[in-house]
Motif scaffolding. Structure first.
Motif, PDB file in Angstrom:
ATOM      1  N   TYR A   1      22.345   6.844  73.889  1.00  0.00           N
ATOM      2  CA  TYR A   1      22.811   7.180  72.781  1.00  0.00           C
ATOM      3  C   TYR A   1      24.234   7.807  73.061  1.00  0.00           C
ATOM      4  CZ  TYR A   1      19.876  11.010  74.913  1.00  0.00           C
ATOM      5  OH  TYR A   1      19.287  11.851  75.720  1.00  0.00           O
ATOM      6  N   LYS A   2      24.849   7.827  71.980  1.00  0.00           N
ATOM      7  CA  LYS A   2      26.519   8.151  72.276  1.00  0.00           C
ATOM      8  C   LYS A   2      26.653   9.649  72.857  1.00  0.00           C
ATOM      9  CE  LYS A   2      28.299   4.463  69.480  1.00  0.00           C
ATOM     10  NZ  LYS A   2      29.075   4.172  67.976  1.00  0.00           N
ATOM     11  N   THR A   3      26.021  10.675  71.954  1.00  0.00           N
ATOM     12  CA  THR A   3      26.121  12.025  72.093  1.00  0.00           C
ATOM     13  C   THR A   3      24.740  12.716  71.975  1.00  0.00           C
ATOM     14  OG1 THR A   3      26.532  12.903  69.648  1.00  0.00           O
ATOM     15  CG2 THR A   3      28.292  11.875  71.108  1.00  0.00           C
ATOM     16  N   ALA A   4      24.539  13.837  72.665  1.00  0.00           N
ATOM     17  CA  ALA A   4      23.426  14.580  72.532  1.00  0.00           C
ATOM     18  C   ALA A   4      23.303  15.864  73.144  1.00  0.00           C
ATOM     19  CB  ALA A   4      22.469  13.655  73.318  1.00  0.00           C
ATOM     20  N   LEU A   5      22.558  16.617  72.710  1.00  0.00           N
ATOM     21  CA  LEU A   5      22.598  18.086  73.016  1.00  0.00           C
ATOM     22  C   LEU A   5      21.225  18.702  72.918  1.00  0.00           C
ATOM     23  CD1 LEU A   5      22.933  20.435  70.652  1.00  0.00           C
ATOM     24  CD2 LEU A   5      25.091  19.782  70.573  1.00  0.00           C
ATOM     25  N   THR A   6      20.935  19.859  73.737  1.00  0.00           N
ATOM     26  CA  THR A   6      19.611  20.656  73.422  1.00  0.00           C
ATOM     27  C   THR A   6      20.271  22.228  73.617  1.00  0.00           C
ATOM     28  OG1 THR A   6      18.169  19.054  74.445  1.00  0.00           O
ATOM     29  CG2 THR A   6      17.321  21.166  74.006  1.00  0.00           C
ATOM     30  N   TYR A   7      19.611  22.671  72.542  1.00  0.00           N
ATOM     31  CA  TYR A   7      20.294  24.330  72.568  1.00  0.00           C
ATOM     32  C   TYR A   7      19.401  25.255  72.004  1.00  0.00           C
ATOM     33  CZ  TYR A   7      23.350  28.020  70.679  1.00  0.00           C
ATOM     34  OH  TYR A   7      23.802  29.417  70.447  1.00  0.00           O
ATOM     35  N   CYS A   8      19.356  26.561  72.491  1.00  0.00           N
ATOM     36  CA  CYS A   8      18.433  27.544  72.561  1.00  0.00           C
ATOM     37  C   CYS A   8      19.061  28.373  71.579  1.00  0.00           C
ATOM     38  CB  CYS A   8      17.717  27.896  73.523  1.00  0.00           C
ATOM     39  SG  CYS A   8      16.577  29.437  72.844  1.00  0.00           S
ATOM     40  N   VAL A   9      18.863  28.848  70.228  1.00  0.00           N
ATOM     41  CA  VAL A   9      19.521  29.670  69.490  1.00  0.00           C
ATOM     42  C   VAL A   9      19.191  30.999  69.947  1.00  0.00           C
ATOM     43  CG1 VAL A   9      19.505  30.556  66.867  1.00  0.00           C
ATOM     44  CG2 VAL A   9      19.139  28.020  67.374  1.00  0.00           C
ATOM     45  N   ASP A  10      18.095  31.391  70.317  1.00  0.00           N
ATOM     46  CA  ASP A  10      17.750  32.733  70.658  1.00  0.00           C
ATOM     47  C   ASP A  10      18.794  33.053  71.866  1.00  0.00           C
ATOM     48  OD1 ASP A  10      15.523  33.514  68.782  1.00  0.00           O
ATOM     49  OD2 ASP A  10      15.377  31.352  69.459  1.00  0.00           O
TER      50      ASP A  10
END
Length: 331
Positions: free
Chosen positions: A77-86
């Motif tokens: 895939y071209k772009t990606a991220l995993t992020y925790c809001v808390d």
């Protein structure tokens, strides 16, 4: 003799420094390169796997990767991220500042902008703006003359990805705000897109521009995965949006009579799908020729909220598999 020994020591130290510098430069160069590994089957393509604290939501830039762990399949895939809001932390990122086409992920901004100006219970009438919808669009199948609340139109927009709903929302919102101007459909859509761009700037989307309410490919329309994250964080704070994206299936009754049933088409929310995930709260797909197959997903795990975004996948299964792969990496 002592002088010769001292000079030898100096030359040896200088040689070691030069050698170390060359090796360091080579390591950085290799880290920055994404190798093609044709034998890799899992959908894994991330340029950072260690958590790091980000700047505030409204920051114009996101931190760059300080370390690199890359496994690149053929169908990356071209772009990606995993992020925790808390915790306000990334655990994985790739090309988050690269400009991409927003496709129907735009509809998070369409919904957020409309709700900024119009109450969810406001009734809007479907009209000739449907003629502006591009052929082969995704639709929620509303018809001219139908009268729906904004909330119901947003339901068709977000879980069915209805481009028809996007145009009715855009025109209806614009005319609610400028009732005396007798805006044409085209003028109303243009005004609503101005409001979208104003809203995007206000919430900190620093590198985005929108020309349509449905995200149809347009050379002047772009965003970044970083900006999509900012948008998603604000969108899910709105209770109407958060509730709608969690809907699996719903029946909507028109004020003018008749009804229609809408079903969420994101496979991660469907218990019968091989991609089902019980922690999946909701999200937004996006698919165009230029954008590829994209997906914004919101999960809740161990009392924390996570946002995962993947773009540029080859098909619907690939974006679902990619999302679950990234989700499985969360510790």
């Amino acid at each position: 003799m002592k002088v010769l020994k001292r000079l030898s020591a100096i030359f040896l130290a200088a040689a070691m420094i030069i050698l170390t510098s060359c090796q360091a430069k080579k390591a950085f160069s290799d880290d920055a390169t994404l190798p093609e590994l044709s034998n890799m089957k899992p959908v894994v393509d991330i340029t950072q796997t260690t958590e790091q604290t980000t700047a505030a939501v409204s920051s114009t830039t996101l931190p760059t990767a300080t370390s690199t762990t890359v496994q690149t399949p053929v169908d990356q895939y071209k772009t990606a991220l995993t992020y925790c809001v808390d915790t306000d932390r990334f655990s994985q990122q790739k090309n988050t500042d690269k400009r991409i086409y927003p496709a129907s992920m735009t509809k998070f901004l369409t919904a957020y902008t409309a709700l900024k100006y119009v109450k969810p219970e406001t009734k809007l009438k479907v009209g000739s703006e449907l003629d502006m919808v591009q052929p082969e669009s995704s639709l929620c199948l509303i018809q001219k003359g139908n009268v729906l609340t904004l909330y119901d139109l947003l339901t068709g927009l977000l879980i069915m990805s209805g481009n028809d709903a996007a145009y009715t929302i855009a025109v209806g919102t614009a005319r609610q705000l400028r009732p005396k101007d007798k805006l044409s459909d085209k003028q109303a859509v243009a005004y609503f897109c101005e409001l979208m761009n104003k809203t995007a700037a206000e919430i900190g989307m620093a590198d985005s521009h929108f020309e349509t309410p449905d995200g149809w490919d347009n050379e002047k329309q772009y965003t970044t995965t970083a900006d999509l994250l900012t948008l998603t964080k604000f969108a899910i704070k709105n209770q109407s949006i958060k509730k709608i994206i969690s809907i699996k299936e719903t029946k909507v009754t028109f004020a003018t009579g008749g009804s229609i049933t809408w079903k969420n088409h994101i496979k991660l929310i469907d218990p019968k799908s091989p991609y089902y995930c019980k922690d999946f709260i909701g999200g937004k797909t996006g698919t165009t020729d230029s954008a590829g197959y994209c997906l914004i997903s919101v999960f809740e795990k161990n009392g924390k909220t996570y946002i995962i975004i993947v773009t540029g996948c080859k098909d619907d299964n690939a974006r679902c598999a990619a999302t679950l792969d990234l989700y499985g990496r969360i510790k």
